[in-house]
Motif scaffolding. Structure first.
Motif, mmCIF file in Angstrom:
data_model
loop_
_atom_site.group_PDB
_atom_site.id
_atom_site.type_symbol
_atom_site.label_atom_id
_atom_site.label_comp_id
_atom_site.label_asym_id
_atom_site.label_seq_id
_atom_site.Cartn_x
_atom_site.Cartn_y
_atom_site.Cartn_z
ATOM 1 N N GLU A 114 0.832 -1.203 0.000
ATOM 2 C CA GLU A 114 0.000 0.000 0.000
ATOM 3 C C GLU A 114 0.871 1.259 0.000
ATOM 4 O OE1 GLU A 114 -3.151 2.594 -0.038
ATOM 5 O OE2 GLU A 114 -3.167 0.440 -0.432
ATOM 6 N N LEU A 115 2.002 1.228 0.718
ATOM 7 C CA LEU A 115 2.938 2.362 0.741
ATOM 8 C C LEU A 115 3.463 2.667 -0.655
ATOM 9 C CD1 LEU A 115 4.921 4.340 2.305
ATOM 10 C CD2 LEU A 115 6.475 2.408 2.349
ATOM 11 N N VAL A 116 3.872 1.625 -1.385
ATOM 12 C CA VAL A 116 4.392 1.806 -2.747
ATOM 13 C C VAL A 116 3.286 2.312 -3.664
ATOM 14 C CG1 VAL A 116 5.319 0.583 -4.748
ATOM 15 C CG2 VAL A 116 6.267 0.147 -2.481
ATOM 16 N N LYS A 117 2.074 1.760 -3.544
ATOM 17 C CA LYS A 117 0.947 2.217 -4.368
ATOM 18 C C LYS A 117 0.622 3.680 -4.093
ATOM 19 C CE LYS A 117 -1.889 -1.756 -4.258
ATOM 20 N NZ LYS A 117 -3.242 -2.284 -4.101
ATOM 21 N N PHE A 118 0.569 4.038 -2.820
ATOM 22 C CA PHE A 118 0.224 5.412 -2.435
ATOM 23 C C PHE A 118 1.269 6.405 -2.932
ATOM 24 C CE2 PHE A 118 0.631 8.882 0.705
ATOM 25 C CZ PHE A 118 -0.582 9.512 0.470
ATOM 26 N N LEU A 119 2.552 6.090 -2.721
ATOM 27 C CA LEU A 119 3.603 7.005 -3.171
ATOM 28 C C LEU A 119 3.632 7.130 -4.685
ATOM 29 C CD1 LEU A 119 6.613 6.307 -0.777
ATOM 30 C CD2 LEU A 119 5.243 8.381 -0.946
ATOM 31 N N SER A 120 3.465 6.023 -5.399
ATOM 32 C CA SER A 120 3.499 6.093 -6.863
ATOM 33 C C SER A 120 2.340 6.925 -7.409
ATOM 34 C CB SER A 120 3.500 4.696 -7.470
ATOM 35 O OG SER A 120 2.300 4.023 -7.181
ATOM 36 N N SER A 121 1.154 6.750 -6.857
ATOM 37 C CA SER A 121 0.018 7.545 -7.341
ATOM 38 C C SER A 121 0.166 9.012 -6.935
ATOM 39 C CB SER A 121 -1.303 6.972 -6.824
ATOM 40 O OG SER A 121 -1.375 7.107 -5.420
ATOM 41 N N SER A 122 0.694 9.274 -5.751
ATOM 42 C CA SER A 122 0.857 10.655 -5.290
ATOM 43 C C SER A 122 1.921 11.398 -6.085
ATOM 44 C CB SER A 122 1.248 10.682 -3.811
ATOM 45 O OG SER A 122 0.266 10.069 -3.037
ATOM 46 N N LEU A 123 3.019 10.711 -6.400
ATOM 47 C CA LEU A 123 4.117 11.345 -7.118
ATOM 48 C C LEU A 123 3.935 11.324 -8.635
ATOM 49 C CD1 LEU A 123 7.096 9.950 -4.997
ATOM 50 C CD2 LEU A 123 6.031 12.206 -4.846
ATOM 51 N N GLY A 124 2.943 10.590 -9.114
ATOM 52 C CA GLY A 124 2.670 10.536 -10.543
ATOM 53 C C GLY A 124 3.680 9.715 -11.315
ATOM 54 N N VAL A 125 4.178 8.633 -10.702
ATOM 55 C CA VAL A 125 5.116 7.736 -11.377
ATOM 56 C C VAL A 125 4.538 6.321 -11.357
ATOM 57 C CG1 VAL A 125 7.151 9.121 -10.814
ATOM 58 C CG2 VAL A 125 6.445 7.325 -9.249
ATOM 59 N N ARG A 126 5.136 5.438 -12.139
ATOM 60 C CA ARG A 126 4.687 4.040 -12.153
ATOM 61 C C ARG A 126 5.048 3.351 -10.837
ATOM 62 N NH1 ARG A 126 7.925 2.275 -17.321
ATOM 63 N NH2 ARG A 126 9.436 3.123 -15.882
ATOM 64 N N LYS A 127 4.310 2.296 -10.505
ATOM 65 C CA LYS A 127 4.623 1.540 -9.286
ATOM 66 C C LYS A 127 6.016 0.934 -9.352
ATOM 67 C CE LYS A 127 0.954 -1.075 -9.130
ATOM 68 N NZ LYS A 127 0.027 -2.124 -8.688
ATOM 69 N N SER A 128 6.469 0.585 -10.540
ATOM 70 C CA SER A 128 7.801 -0.011 -10.688
ATOM 71 C C SER A 128 8.911 1.014 -10.464
ATOM 72 C CB SER A 128 7.957 -0.663 -12.062
ATOM 73 O OG SER A 128 7.792 0.311 -13.072
ATOM 74 N N ASP A 129 8.573 2.316 -10.473
ATOM 75 C CA ASP A 129 9.564 3.358 -10.222
ATOM 76 C C ASP A 129 9.733 3.666 -8.741
ATOM 77 O OD1 ASP A 129 10.150 3.651 -12.877
ATOM 78 O OD2 ASP A 129 8.740 5.305 -13.203
ATOM 79 N N VAL A 130 8.898 3.097 -7.894
ATOM 80 C CA VAL A 130 8.995 3.276 -6.441
ATOM 81 C C VAL A 130 9.405 1.938 -5.846
ATOM 82 C CG1 VAL A 130 7.757 3.900 -4.342
ATOM 83 C CG2 VAL A 130 7.227 5.063 -6.479
ATOM 84 N N VAL A 131 10.567 1.922 -5.176
ATOM 85 C CA VAL A 131 11.112 0.676 -4.632
ATOM 86 C C VAL A 131 11.379 0.846 -3.144
ATOM 87 C CG1 VAL A 131 13.027 -0.968 -4.783
ATOM 88 C CG2 VAL A 131 12.214 0.184 -6.842
ATOM 89 N N LEU A 132 10.903 -0.115 -2.352
ATOM 90 C CA LEU A 132 11.211 -0.128 -0.923
ATOM 91 C C LEU A 132 12.634 -0.639 -0.771
ATOM 92 C CD1 LEU A 132 10.157 0.272 1.958
ATOM 93 C CD2 LEU A 132 9.417 -2.101 1.905
ATOM 94 N N ASP A 133 13.540 0.242 -0.364
ATOM 95 C CA ASP A 133 14.958 -0.094 -0.294
ATOM 96 C C ASP A 133 15.316 -0.766 1.029
ATOM 97 O OD1 ASP A 133 17.633 -0.088 -1.269
ATOM 98 O OD2 ASP A 133 18.064 1.696 -0.061
ATOM 99 N N ARG A 134 14.877 -0.190 2.132
ATOM 100 C CA ARG A 134 15.184 -0.726 3.466
ATOM 101 C C ARG A 134 13.951 -0.639 4.349
ATOM 102 N NH1 ARG A 134 19.635 3.164 4.442
ATOM 103 N NH2 ARG A 134 20.912 2.793 2.641
#
Length: 164
Positions: A114-134
């Motif tokens: 949900e964190l990755v989905k929320f950030l990707s939609s908020s920032l206007g980027v694809r879900k694959s462009d948001v990666v949980l690093d740590r």
């Protein structure tokens, strides 16, 4: 306060004496750092170390934002996650991280998804462009965002935090 440390060789031992009158005797071959440092801390060799430490401290003070750029040009965001909320939203932005309430329970990685989905939609980027690093099992997380600029990410997250 900088203490001057004087070290000298005595046979196969190194004797170290500081201004606080602390006497240290070390085996000559056990400490590589002491073996190569037979001068006072004000020497030109140690002045380079002091400058590096001062520079590192200055960088820590400057970098108080949780949003930064990595060496390879990607955007890094420190997140303070609060799973189990009614809706996903940005609560605050502080030096420790971006506070995010996540509308998913912290079970089986649902909150991370949900964190990755929320950030990707908020920032206007694809879900694959948001990666949980740590921090996949922690509330303190680090997220990497590809294909976006630092100014855009900061502007969007600050505007979302101001709405709340």
């Amino acid at each position: 306060m900088i203490l001057r440390k004087i070290s000298f060789s005595c046979g196969h031992k190194i004797v170290s004496l500081s201004k606080r009158s602390q006497l240290k005797v070390c085996d000559f071959w056990s400490s590589t750092a002491l073996r190569h440092n037979f001068s006072t801390s004000g020497s030109s060799l140690n002045m380079g170390k002091e400058k590096k430490l001062a520079k590192a401290r200055a960088q820590k003070v400057e970098n108080t934002s949780p949003i930064s750029v990595t060496k390879d040009g990607r955007i890094q965001i420190k997140i303070l996650a609060k799973p189990g909320a009614q809706e996903s939203r940005v609560t605050d932005i502080s030096a420790e991280g971006v506070g995010l309430q996540i509308a998913a329970p912290p079970v089986d990685g649902e909150a991370n998804t949900e964190l990755v989905k929320f950030l990707s939609s908020s920032l206007g980027v694809r879900k694959s462009d948001v990666v949980l690093d740590r921090g996949s099992r922690s509330r303190q997380k680090t997220v990497i965002v590809h294909s976006s600029s630092l100014q855009d990410v900061e502007r969007i997250l600050h505007s979302m935090a101001d709405k709340n």
